[in-house]
Scaffold this motif. Structure first.
Motif, PDB file in Angstrom:
ATOM      1  N   HIS A   1       0.771  -1.194  -0.114  1.00  0.00           N
ATOM      2  CA  HIS A   1      -0.052   0.016   0.122  1.00  0.00           C
ATOM      3  C   HIS A   1       0.968   1.275   0.097  1.00  0.00           C
ATOM      4  N   ALA A   2       2.103   1.201   0.107  1.00  0.00           N
ATOM      5  CA  ALA A   2       3.055   2.532   0.123  1.00  0.00           C
ATOM      6  C   ALA A   2       3.380   2.687  -1.115  1.00  0.00           C
ATOM      7  N   VAL A   3       3.908   1.486  -1.921  1.00  0.00           N
ATOM      8  CA  VAL A   3       4.374   1.913  -3.258  1.00  0.00           C
ATOM      9  C   VAL A   3       3.440   2.931  -3.983  1.00  0.00           C
ATOM     10  N   ARG A   4       4.096   3.660  -4.821  1.00  0.00           N
ATOM     11  CA  ARG A   4       3.390   4.745  -5.737  1.00  0.00           C
ATOM     12  C   ARG A   4       3.010   4.113  -7.040  1.00  0.00           C
ATOM     13  N   GLU A   5       3.399   3.112  -7.602  1.00  0.00           N
ATOM     14  CA  GLU A   5       3.018   2.279  -8.621  1.00  0.00           C
ATOM     15  C   GLU A   5       1.896   1.511  -8.164  1.00  0.00           C
ATOM     16  N   GLY A   6       0.940   1.330  -9.055  1.00  0.00           N
ATOM     17  CA  GLY A   6      -0.481   0.508  -9.080  1.00  0.00           C
ATOM     18  C   GLY A   6      -0.099  -0.950  -9.297  1.00  0.00           C
ATOM     19  N   LEU A   7      -0.601  -2.030  -8.296  1.00  0.00           N
ATOM     20  CA  LEU A   7      -0.177  -3.456  -8.434  1.00  0.00           C
ATOM     21  C   LEU A   7      -1.329  -3.853  -8.220  1.00  0.00           C
ATOM     22  N   LEU A   8      -1.684  -4.863  -9.476  1.00  0.00           N
ATOM     23  CA  LEU A   8      -2.919  -5.620  -9.357  1.00  0.00           C
ATOM     24  C   LEU A   8      -2.567  -6.992  -9.559  1.00  0.00           C
TER      25      LEU A   8
ATOM     26  N   CYS B   1      -5.512  -5.687  -5.309  1.00  0.00           N
ATOM     27  CA  CYS B   1      -5.036  -4.504  -5.980  1.00  0.00           C
ATOM     28  C   CYS B   1      -4.752  -3.576  -4.798  1.00  0.00           C
ATOM     29  N   ASN B   2      -3.770  -2.710  -4.895  1.00  0.00           N
ATOM     30  CA  ASN B   2      -3.243  -1.828  -3.733  1.00  0.00           C
ATOM     31  C   ASN B   2      -3.833  -0.461  -4.004  1.00  0.00           C
ATOM     32  N   ASP B   3      -3.526   0.451  -3.125  1.00  0.00           N
ATOM     33  CA  ASP B   3      -4.310   1.691  -3.247  1.00  0.00           C
ATOM     34  C   ASP B   3      -4.083   2.498  -4.388  1.00  0.00           C
ATOM     35  N   ALA B   4      -2.748   2.513  -4.772  1.00  0.00           N
ATOM     36  CA  ALA B   4      -2.448   3.276  -6.108  1.00  0.00           C
ATOM     37  C   ALA B   4      -3.101   2.674  -7.165  1.00  0.00           C
ATOM     38  N   ALA B   5      -3.566   1.442  -7.344  1.00  0.00           N
ATOM     39  CA  ALA B   5      -4.044   0.912  -8.457  1.00  0.00           C
ATOM     40  C   ALA B   5      -5.644   1.483  -8.197  1.00  0.00           C
ATOM     41  N   ARG B   6      -6.168   1.374  -7.103  1.00  0.00           N
ATOM     42  CA  ARG B   6      -7.341   1.761  -7.238  1.00  0.00           C
ATOM     43  C   ARG B   6      -7.649   3.264  -7.669  1.00  0.00           C
ATOM     44  N   LEU B   7      -6.429   4.103  -7.012  1.00  0.00           N
ATOM     45  CA  LEU B   7      -6.596   5.560  -7.552  1.00  0.00           C
ATOM     46  C   LEU B   7      -6.251   5.746  -8.960  1.00  0.00           C
TER      47      LEU B   7
ATOM     48  N   LEU C   1      -4.737   5.452 -21.995  1.00  0.00           N
ATOM     49  CA  LEU C   1      -5.641   6.760 -21.618  1.00  0.00           C
ATOM     50  C   LEU C   1      -6.765   6.217 -20.745  1.00  0.00           C
ATOM     51  N   VAL C   2      -6.597   6.206 -19.400  1.00  0.00           N
ATOM     52  CA  VAL C   2      -7.594   5.816 -18.508  1.00  0.00           C
ATOM     53  C   VAL C   2      -8.236   7.219 -17.812  1.00  0.00           C
ATOM     54  N   GLY C   3      -9.709   7.619 -18.146  1.00  0.00           N
ATOM     55  CA  GLY C   3      -9.998   8.962 -17.511  1.00  0.00           C
ATOM     56  C   GLY C   3      -9.067  10.171 -18.180  1.00  0.00           C
ATOM     57  N   ASP C   4      -8.486  10.889 -17.109  1.00  0.00           N
ATOM     58  CA  ASP C   4      -7.702  11.952 -17.268  1.00  0.00           C
ATOM     59  C   ASP C   4      -6.292  11.545 -17.294  1.00  0.00           C
ATOM     60  N   ARG C   5      -6.132  10.301 -17.190  1.00  0.00           N
ATOM     61  CA  ARG C   5      -4.792   9.826 -16.827  1.00  0.00           C
ATOM     62  C   ARG C   5      -3.993   9.161 -17.914  1.00  0.00           C
ATOM     63  N   VAL C   6      -2.728   9.314 -18.190  1.00  0.00           N
ATOM     64  CA  VAL C   6      -1.777   8.573 -19.308  1.00  0.00           C
ATOM     65  C   VAL C   6      -1.201   7.586 -18.613  1.00  0.00           C
ATOM     66  N   LEU C   7      -1.596   6.295 -18.555  1.00  0.00           N
ATOM     67  CA  LEU C   7      -0.967   5.197 -17.729  1.00  0.00           C
ATOM     68  C   LEU C   7      -0.205   4.326 -18.498  1.00  0.00           C
ATOM     69  N   ALA C   8       1.052   3.871 -17.934  1.00  0.00           N
ATOM     70  CA  ALA C   8       1.832   2.934 -18.558  1.00  0.00           C
ATOM     71  C   ALA C   8       1.462   1.687 -18.093  1.00  0.00           C
TER      72      ALA C   8
ATOM     73  N   ASP D   1       1.821   6.047 -13.488  1.00  0.00           N
ATOM     74  CA  ASP D   1       1.379   7.361 -14.099  1.00  0.00           C
ATOM     75  C   ASP D   1       2.059   8.119 -14.982  1.00  0.00           C
ATOM     76  N   HIS D   2       1.891   8.291 -15.909  1.00  0.00           N
ATOM     77  CA  HIS D   2       2.783   9.007 -17.057  1.00  0.00           C
ATOM     78  C   HIS D   2       2.175  10.237 -17.243  1.00  0.00           C
ATOM     79  N   THR D   3       1.106  10.697 -16.671  1.00  0.00           N
ATOM     80  CA  THR D   3       0.465  11.849 -17.005  1.00  0.00           C
ATOM     81  C   THR D   3       1.270  13.242 -16.938  1.00  0.00           C
ATOM     82  N   GLU D   4       2.081  13.306 -16.096  1.00  0.00           N
ATOM     83  CA  GLU D   4       2.808  14.548 -16.035  1.00  0.00           C
ATOM     84  C   GLU D   4       4.048  14.232 -16.991  1.00  0.00           C
ATOM     85  N   LEU D   5       4.724  12.873 -17.279  1.00  0.00           N
ATOM     86  CA  LEU D   5       5.719  12.735 -17.961  1.00  0.00           C
ATOM     87  C   LEU D   5       5.331  12.994 -19.726  1.00  0.00           C
ATOM     88  N   GLN D   6       4.038  12.453 -19.766  1.00  0.00           N
ATOM     89  CA  GLN D   6       3.363  12.732 -21.045  1.00  0.00           C
ATOM     90  C   GLN D   6       3.339  14.270 -21.463  1.00  0.00           C
TER      91      GLN D   6
END
Length: 501
Positions: free
Chosen positions: A216-223, A234-240, A271-278, A294-299
Motif C-alpha cells: 500500500h506504500a508504493v506509488r505504482e499500481g499493482l494488481l 489491488c493496492n491503493d495506488a491501483a484503485r486511484l 488513457l484511463v479517464g484523465d490519466r496517461v498510464l503505462a 502514472d505517465h500523465t505528467e511525463l507525457q
C-alpha cells in the motif's frame, strides 16, 4: 530461544484435540456399555425369574409337604441353562426353598420382596449371601393369591468382568483411532511446514505486515489477476489510478471495464479517464501480475519537449535556409550584381518579418506564438502551408485567466501535427477573451468521422500509435472544454475557470 513453528504448534494442538475427543468418546462409550451390560443382566435375571414363576412344576411342587426336594434340582437346572448365578424360590415371608448353597435353604431371603408380594415383578441391585448382584423378584400366583416368590440374579463381578472386556476393546479402538489421528495430523503439519517454510505465527504475522505496508506504500499500481480473469488483489495506488470501486477485489476485470487495459502482454500506454498510464503485464504461477505507472505528467512534459524540439528543428531549418540565402547574396555581390543582392535579401527579410508580425500580432501569448512560428517553419519544410486566420486574436493574459499554457501546447501542437500529416494547407484560428478560448484547426485533407477518433490507438497513419488525438481529448476534458469534429475541421472551446474561493 527459537519459537515453535506454526506447523509444530498445529501438531501439538491437533494431537490434544484428537486425544481429548477420543478420551471423551471412550468415557461415553464406557458409560453406555456399562448401562447396556447392566440392562442386559437385569433382563436375563427378569426373564429367568418370570419363567420359573410361571412354570407348572413350581405350582405342583408347592403342594408337596416338602417342596424343596423337587424345587432345588429344578432351580439349579434353570440356573445353569439361563446363565444366571442363582435362582431362589421362597415362601411369601422370604423363607428360602432353594439356593445354590444348600446351607442357605430355610433361611430368610436377603433383599426386597414387597413389590413382588403386591404382584409386580421388579429388579434391583442388592448385596446378598453371594455378594452384590443384579436380581429380579417375581411372584408365583395362584389366582389372585401370591403362593411364593422367585428371585434370579447375576453377580456384579460377572457384570464387571464383561464390562472390562468391553472396555478393553473400546480402549484398543481408541488407541487405534489416536494413532491414525496422530499420523494424519503429522502429514497435515508436514505439508503446512513446507508451505510456511517452518515459520511461526509471529514471523508470518510480521511478513504479512511488511507485505501489506509495502503493497500500500508504493506509488505504482499493482494488481493480481487470476487465471479466470478475476481481480484477486489491488493496492491503493491501483484503485486511484484506475478509479476502481472499493469492492473491486473478487470481481471480473471485464465487469470493471479493465479487460482491454490489462490484456496487453507488453508495456503499453493507455488513457484511463484523465490519466496517461503505462501498463505492464507479466504471467506468474498465480495468474497475471499487472503494474500501472502514472505517465500523465511525463507525457505532458514530453509534449512540451516535442514542441520545443520542433521549434529548435524549425530554427535549424531556418538557419540552414538563411545560410543558403546569405551565400546567394554574397555570390551576387561578388558577381557585381549588388542591386539584385539587395533586392533578394530585402525580399527574404520582408517575408520572414511578415510571418513573425502576423503570428505575434494575432497571438500575443509567447508560448503559443513560439509554437506557431515553429510549426509554420516545420510545415514549410515539409511542403505544407500553415496559415493564421485574419480574425485570430489571443492576448497574453491566459495565465491570469487560469488557462494553462502547457495544456494549450498539447492541444494546439497535436492538432497541427495531425493536420500537417494529412494535408497541404492548414489554417489555425485562435480567439480568446474573458469568457473563454475558441481554437479551430482546419485543413484541406480528407478529414475523419466518428466519436472514436479521440480514443487511444485511433490513427490514419498506420503506425499504431494513435496517441496525439487521445491526448488532445484528455487535455480538453481536464480544462472542462468541448471539442467538435466536422470532417477536417476541429473546434475546441475552453471556458475560463472560476477563481478559487
Amino acid at each position: 530461544m527459537r519459537r515453535w513453528s506454526l506447523a509444530g504448534q498445529m501438531l501439538v494442538l491437533q494431537l490434544l484435540v484428537v486425544a481429548v475427543t477420543l478420551a471423551g468418546a471412550t468415557v461415553a462409550v464406557s458409560v453406555l456399555a456399562n448401562q447396556l451390560v447392566e440392562a442386559e443382566a437385569m433382563a436375563s435375571a427378569r426373564a429367568a425369574a418370570a419363567s420359573v414363576a410361571a412354570s407348572p412344576d413350581v405350582q405342583t411342587a408347592l403342594d408337596d409337604p416338602s417342596p424343596t426336594l423337587r424345587l432345588q434340582p429344578f432351580a439349579e437346572r434353570v440356573r445353569v441353562d439361563a446363565g444366571v448365578d442363582f435362582v431362589t424360590i421362597m415362601k411369601p415371608d422370604g423363607t428360602r426353598y432353594t439356593h445354590p448353597n444348600p446351607a442357605e435353604i430355610g433361611r430368610p431371603f436377603l433383599g426386597h420382596i414387597q413389590p413382588a408380594l403386591e404382584g409386580r415383578t421388579f429388579t434391583e441391585i442388592y448385596t446378598g449371601t453371594l455378594g452384590p448382584s443384579v436380581r429380579a423378584v417375581a411372584p408365583v400366583r395362584a389366582g389372585e393369591r401370591v403362593r411364593a416368590l422367585v428371585s434370579a440374579g447375576i453377580k456384579v463381578d460377572r457384570v464387571s468382568a464383561r464390562m472390562r472386556g468391553q472396555l478393553a476393546w473400546t480402549g484398543l479402538i481408541a488407541l487405534l483411532g489416536l494413532g491414525l489421528g496422530a499420523a494424519g495430523t503429522w502429514l497435515v503439519t508436514a505439508r503446512l511446514r513446507r508451505q510456511t517454510h517452518g515459520l511461526g505465527p509471529v514471523e508470518l504475522g510480521r511478513i504479512h505486515e511488511h507485505h501489506d505496508a509495502v503493497l500500500h506504500a508504493v506509488r505504482e499500481g499493482l494488481l493480481l489477476v487470476g487465471r479466470d480473469g478475476e481481480l484477486t488483489l489491488c493496492n491503493d495506488a491501483a484503485r486511484l489510478l484506475l478509479d476502481l470501486p472499493a469492492d473491486a477485489e473478487g470481481r471480473h476485470v471485464a465487469e470493471l471495464g479493465l479487460a482491454e487495459v490489462l490484456s496487453a502482454s507488453e508495456e503499453r500506454i493507455h488513457l484511463v479517464g484523465d490519466r496517461v498510464l503505462a501498463v505492464n503485464s507479466a504471467a506468474s504461477r498465480l495468474g497475471t501480475v499487472v503494474t500501472v505507472r502514472d505517465h500523465t505528467e511525463l507525457q505532458a512534459l514530453a509534449g512540451q519537449l516535442d514542441a520545443e524540439r520542433g521549434f529548435a528543428e524549425s530554427l535549424r531549418s531556418a538557419a540552414h535556409e538563411a545560410a543558403n540565402r546569405l551565400h546567394t547574396v554574397i555570390t551576387l555581390v561578388e558577381l557585381g550584381r549588388a542591386e539584385q543582392a539587395v533586392a533578394f535579401g530585402t525580399a527574404e527579410l520582408r517575408a520572414a518579418q511578415e510571418l513573425t508580425d502576423r503570428v505575434m500580432g494575432s497571438v500575443r501569448e509567447p508560448v503559443l506564438a513560439a509554437l506557431l512560428l515553429g510549426k509554420s517553419a516545420e510545415a514549410a519544410e515539409r511542403g505544407s502551408e500553415l496559415v493564421i486566420s485574419q480574425d485570430s486574436e489571443l492576448d497574453d493574459e491566459l495565465a491570469e485567466l487560469g488557462l494553462d499554457a502547457r495544456e494549450l501546447v498539447t492541444i494546439v501542437g497535436n492538432l497541427i501535427d495531425n493536420a500537417i500529416d494529412a494535408a497541404s494547407r492548414v489554417e489555425v484560428h485562435l480567439r480568446g477573451d474573458s469568457s473563454g478560448l475558441v481554437l479551430r484547426v482546419a485543413d484541406n485533407g480528407p478529414g475523419l468521422t466518428g466519436a472514436d477518433a479521440f480514443a487511444r490507438g485511433w490513427t490514419t497513419k498506420g503506425d499504431g500509435h494513435g496517441l496525439g488525438l487521445a491526448l488532445v481529448g484528455q487535455a480538453v476534458r481536464r480544462l472542462g472544454g468541448t471539442i467538435e469534429v466536422d470532417g477536417s475541421e476541429f473546434t475546441v472551446r475552453l471556458p475560463v475557470p472560476e477563481p478559487a474561493r
